[in-house]
Design an enzyme around this catalytic site. Structure first.
Site, PDB file in Angstrom:
ATOM      1  N   CYS A   5      -7.494   8.466 -17.838  1.00  0.00           N
ATOM      2  CA  CYS A   5      -6.253   8.791 -18.515  1.00  0.00           C
ATOM      3  C   CYS A   5      -6.316  10.269 -18.883  1.00  0.00           C
ATOM      4  O   CYS A   5      -7.306  10.923 -18.633  1.00  0.00           O
ATOM      5  CB  CYS A   5      -6.121   7.966 -19.786  1.00  0.00           C
ATOM      6  N   ARG A  26      -2.233  13.593 -11.698  1.00  0.00           N
ATOM      7  CA  ARG A  26      -3.103  12.512 -11.278  1.00  0.00           C
ATOM      8  C   ARG A  26      -2.327  11.216 -11.051  1.00  0.00           C
ATOM      9  O   ARG A  26      -2.890  10.258 -10.526  1.00  0.00           O
ATOM     10  CB  ARG A  26      -4.177  12.285 -12.337  1.00  0.00           C
ATOM     11  N   TRP A  50      -3.522   5.741 -17.270  1.00  0.00           N
ATOM     12  CA  TRP A  50      -3.778   5.056 -16.013  1.00  0.00           C
ATOM     13  C   TRP A  50      -4.403   3.746 -16.464  1.00  0.00           C
ATOM     14  O   TRP A  50      -5.534   3.715 -16.936  1.00  0.00           O
ATOM     15  CB  TRP A  50      -4.747   5.878 -15.149  1.00  0.00           C
ATOM     16  N   ASN A  55      -9.441   7.939 -23.590  1.00  0.00           N
ATOM     17  CA  ASN A  55      -9.655   7.950 -22.149  1.00  0.00           C
ATOM     18  C   ASN A  55     -11.022   7.322 -21.913  1.00  0.00           C
ATOM     19  O   ASN A  55     -12.004   7.766 -22.503  1.00  0.00           O
ATOM     20  CB  ASN A  55      -9.631   9.416 -21.666  1.00  0.00           C
ATOM     21  N   GLY A  56     -11.091   6.276 -21.093  1.00  0.00           N
ATOM     22  CA  GLY A  56     -12.384   5.636 -20.831  1.00  0.00           C
ATOM     23  C   GLY A  56     -12.253   4.125 -20.869  1.00  0.00           C
ATOM     24  O   GLY A  56     -11.148   3.579 -20.817  1.00  0.00           O
ATOM     25  N   GLU A  95     -17.720   2.377   7.854  1.00  0.00           N
ATOM     26  CA  GLU A  95     -17.046   3.246   6.884  1.00  0.00           C
ATOM     27  C   GLU A  95     -17.285   4.722   7.246  1.00  0.00           C
ATOM     28  O   GLU A  95     -16.384   5.548   7.122  1.00  0.00           O
ATOM     29  CB  GLU A  95     -17.526   2.926   5.463  1.00  0.00           C
ATOM     30  N   LYS A 116     -14.304   7.447   7.973  1.00  0.00           N
ATOM     31  CA  LYS A 116     -14.172   8.724   7.258  1.00  0.00           C
ATOM     32  C   LYS A 116     -14.171   9.890   8.242  1.00  0.00           C
ATOM     33  O   LYS A 116     -13.301  10.755   8.196  1.00  0.00           O
ATOM     34  CB  LYS A 116     -15.329   8.939   6.267  1.00  0.00           C
ATOM     35  N   GLU A 156     -10.949   9.853  10.603  1.00  0.00           N
ATOM     36  CA  GLU A 156      -9.622  10.119  10.026  1.00  0.00           C
ATOM     37  C   GLU A 156      -9.502  11.540   9.490  1.00  0.00           C
ATOM     38  O   GLU A 156      -8.401  12.061   9.360  1.00  0.00           O
ATOM     39  CB  GLU A 156      -9.265   9.090   8.942  1.00  0.00           C
ATOM     40  N   HIS A 162     -25.428  -3.659  24.862  1.00  0.00           N
ATOM     41  CA  HIS A 162     -24.433  -4.483  25.556  1.00  0.00           C
ATOM     42  C   HIS A 162     -23.203  -3.677  25.979  1.00  0.00           C
ATOM     43  O   HIS A 162     -22.171  -4.260  26.301  1.00  0.00           O
ATOM     44  CB  HIS A 162     -24.000  -5.651  24.658  1.00  0.00           C
ATOM     45  N   LYS A 182      -1.513   7.378   1.454  1.00  0.00           N
ATOM     46  CA  LYS A 182      -2.483   6.788   0.520  1.00  0.00           C
ATOM     47  C   LYS A 182      -2.271   5.288   0.396  1.00  0.00           C
ATOM     48  O   LYS A 182      -3.215   4.526   0.304  1.00  0.00           O
ATOM     49  CB  LYS A 182      -2.338   7.465  -0.848  1.00  0.00           C
TER      50      LYS A 182
HETATM   51  C1  F6R Z   1      -9.306   5.162   4.490  1.00  0.00           C
HETATM   52  C2  F6R Z   1      -8.282   4.622   3.618  1.00  0.00           C
HETATM   53  C3  F6R Z   1      -7.469   3.480   4.111  1.00  0.00           C
HETATM   54  C4  F6R Z   1      -7.307   2.419   3.021  1.00  0.00           C
HETATM   55  C5  F6R Z   1      -6.404   1.287   3.494  1.00  0.00           C
HETATM   56  C6  F6R Z   1      -6.311   0.177   2.501  1.00  0.00           C
HETATM   57  O1  F6R Z   1      -9.974   6.236   3.922  1.00  0.00           O
HETATM   58  O2  F6R Z   1      -8.090   5.087   2.528  1.00  0.00           O
HETATM   59  O3  F6R Z   1      -8.051   2.922   5.247  1.00  0.00           O
HETATM   60  O4  F6R Z   1      -8.574   1.930   2.702  1.00  0.00           O
HETATM   61  O5  F6R Z   1      -5.132   1.788   3.783  1.00  0.00           O
HETATM   62  O6  F6R Z   1      -5.812   0.602   1.281  1.00  0.00           O
HETATM   63  P1  F6R Z   1      -5.947  -0.276  -0.028  1.00  0.00           P
HETATM   64  O7  F6R Z   1      -7.396  -0.333  -0.404  1.00  0.00           O
HETATM   65  O8  F6R Z   1      -5.112   0.436  -1.052  1.00  0.00           O
HETATM   66  O9  F6R Z   1      -5.427  -1.631   0.314  1.00  0.00           O
END
Ligand code: F6R
Length: 618
Positions: free
Chosen positions: A15, A40, A87, A113-114, A491, A495, A498, A514, A613
């Site tokens: 927050c 934020r 938040w 905040n916390g 993962e 990263k 993308e 394989h 996002k």
């Molecule tokens: C990758 C990334 C996306 C999300 C995906 C799911 O870095 O951020 O692959 O992980 O769109 O999003 P959430 O977790 O919000 O369902």
């Protein structure tokens, strides 16, 4: 660019809080501070001031501009005030849950905040003492505790300090009180808090951005510090023993934009570096909800872990954890495939744990809509209170990661895995399938994770940056792992791909013979995720296979494994942890690699092309 903080003292903000005491009118300054904190992304806000011996509080759910238009926040009178943008971590965004919170007599107002870990116990004590607690937040216990100490004859400062001594968890707190209308009391533990020193006024805030317009003279409080802040001065002292301490006044030469990123060039890097603290908050996940989830998971005949993108990779790690720690088989499933793959086979005996940072991903919600029609039990793990996932879940837990602004998930992934590990441990305790010793050992290793990630962030970045420089022109990258490290490899692939736009594939290393091995030729980079687990020998065989075909060998392995190091062209040495927790440690260098590759290639790591996002379309 010079960074402002060492890793160990990195601020972590969920927050935002800001306070002012001085000759001017507080409210317009506070509202401008709130606006600065809104970058934020917040869900509610509020302001408290004192004027003519009355404590005024205005708050509601919504954005600062909307609330200001509705409640005239910036026209509130008074020369002292505190304000908050929220938040949500406990209790959905709403007027009653918004800060500031007050006591029964409306004498004290508090912003926080916390995350307070022991608030349920404190809340019960206060209710037994006839306090009227109205919100679902952890914070509201604070003004009531202050009220209680004052009822016993203490002054505001003493009551505040005694209250803080009773709190467990993380906090940056600020309080004002009618009885001392020129004093703001503050305290911090594991959440940032800064005093802004002005001419004829002083301010406090959780974030430099809220101060920078008014002053560049700042005092950074340490964990365990409290301060009494007045218009003409302030004193800083330790909460534990009241001893006065000197904290230097620093001149901060930053633009607002730089301050928002806390000296980092991008949000993504800031969020990577926030992980020791976001993981600490993930360990504060509320025990009763974790217990409830474990009980409901235990009742299922079939268990699915469902997510998209990074959250799916966390589900994959979760399924290894559920099997190894709790002896429960589960299916990790990509949300968009759920209906086609398993839709015909689910029913009332199916439990689905949906993992989604945003809680709004359309593929996830669509799968859950289907599952609800088939009477499945829906559980949730999310970072977003009030999200659709929290509404459709029978029970949910929050990962407490705070807002993540970089489009690529970083800190939210490591926290998801840490929460899934806690659920696995609770399940294991319920089912009694592994020994007490193993459970205790696993619990102990869990608690060490934030410190280990801190170590990675102190030791790895320079080496990973060098590695990125050697990979920047690679046409392609192969990532291999075995067992638990398959989720790390997946993962890592996501990263790097993308953010750097370098095509990557990731495979369980046992599968490479394989098929994937056919792509290997001279100098093709292969990254092995090779923590010191039961697969060490097989990892070495896979490395030799690739080496024999001329691949460039990159190993993420144990910092003390000299044999493995000697086989690699590039070696990133990492600290030891429980093998089942290795994705949390071993994903961090992938995050850094992806970040440095993007920057070297001139791409914006905060906004990878074509991505959003929160993906709210099917
Ligand atoms: C990758 C990334 C996306 C999300 C995906 C799911 O870095 O951020 O692959 O992980 O769109 O999003 P959430 O977790 O919000 O369902």
């Amino acid at each position: 660019m010079k960074r402002l903080y060492k890793v160990a003292e990195l601020p972590f903000i969920m927050c935002g809080i800001v306070g002012y005491v001085g000759a001017g009118t507080a409210a317009p300054i506070l509202v401008r501070g709130l606006k600065r904190l809104e970058y934020r992304g917040y869900d509610s806000a509020g302001v408290a001031t004192i004027a003519e011996n009355v404590l005024l509080v205005e708050k509601d759910a919504g954005k600062v501009d909307e609330l200001n238009a509705k409640l005239s926040l910036d026209r509130m009178p008074g020369n002292i005030g505190i304000a908050h943008t929220r938040w949500a971590t406990h209790g959905a965004p709403s007027k009653v849950n918004a800060h500031p919170h007050t006591d029964c007599t409306r004498t004290v107002a508090v912003v926080h905040n916390g995350v307070l870990e022991n608030f349920l116990q404190l809340r019960k004590e206060l209710i037994d003492l006839n306090h009227n607690i109205v919100s679902k937040t952890d914070t509201e216990v604070v003004p009531h505790l202050i009220e209680d100490f004052m009822k016993r004859g203490m002054g505001f400062e003493e009551a505040f300090v005694n209250t803080v001594r009773r709190l467990e968890g993380s906090y940056a707190l600020a309080a004002i009180c009618l009885r001392e209308p020129d004093l703001i009391m503050v305290a911090r533990k594991e959440a940032p808090l800064i005093i802004g020193v002005g001419d004829g006024f002083n301010m406090i805030a959780s974030d430099m951005t809220a101060l920078i317009e008014m002053t560049n003279q700042m005092v950074f409080l340490h964990d365990g510090d409290a301060a009494a802040v007045r218009a003409n001065g302030y004193k800083v002292f330790r909460v534990a023993d009241g001893q006065i301490v000197e904290r230097p006044v620093k001149t901060v030469a930053l633009t607002v934009e730089m301050a928002e990123k806390q000296g980092h060039p991008h949000f993504m890097l800031k969020e990577i570096f926030e992980q020791p603290n976001s993981l600490r908050d993930a360990l504060r996940t509320q025990r009763e909800y974790v217990d409830l989830l474990a009980e409901l998971l235990d009742k299922g005949r079939v268990v699915f872990l469902l997510g998209a993108g990074t959250s799916y990779n966390a589900c994959l790690a979760g399924s290894y954890l559920f099997s190894a720690v709790a002896r429960i088989p589960s299916y990790p499933v990509i949300a968009s495939e759920f209906v086609a793959n398993y839709g015909g086979a689910v029913g009332a005996d199916t439990v689905i744990l949906a993992v989604s940072q945003s809680g709004e991903t359309a593929d996830v919600l669509n799968a859950l809509d289907f599952a609800r029609m088939r009477a499945c039990t829906i559980l949730g793990l999310t970072n977003t209170v009030g999200s659709t996932l929290t509404r459709v879940s029978r029970a949910y837990v929050l990962q407490n990661s705070g807002p993540e602004i970089g489009v690529a998930a970083t800190k939210t992934f490591t926290s998801q895995v840490l929460v899934l590990a806690q659920i696995a441990l609770r399940l294991s305790r319920l089912r009694g399938k592994i020994s007490q010793f193993e459970m205790d050992e696993f619990g102990h290793e869990l608690s060490k994770i934030p410190k280990l990630v801190e170590e990675v962030l102190l030791t790895a970045p320079a080496k990973v940056k060098e590695l990125a420089e050697t990979l920047v022109n690679s046409p392609f990258l192969l990532i291999l792992g075995r067992g638990m490290s398959v989720s790390t490899a997946y993962e890592g692939r996501l990263k790097v791909m993308e953010l750097s736009y370098i095509p990557c594939i990731a495979y369980p290393s046992g599968e490479s013979k394989h098929g994937p091995i056919s792509v290997i030729e001279e100098k093709i980079p292969v990254i092995f995720v090779a923590p010191p687990d039961e697969f060490r020998k097989q990892n070495i065989s896979s490395i030799m296979e690739m080496k024999a075909r001329g691949a460039k060998i990159i190993v993420f392995g144990d910092k003390e494994d000299e044999e493995l190091r000697s086989l690699a062209d590039h070696y990133i040495g990492l600290p030891k942890t429980h093998p089942l927790l290795s994705p949390i440690i071993y994903t961090v260098p992938f995050q850094l690699l992806a970040y440095y590759l993007a920057v070297l290639k001139g791409y914006d790591p905060d906004k990878p092309r074509n991505l959003a996002k929160s993906v709210t379309v099917l």
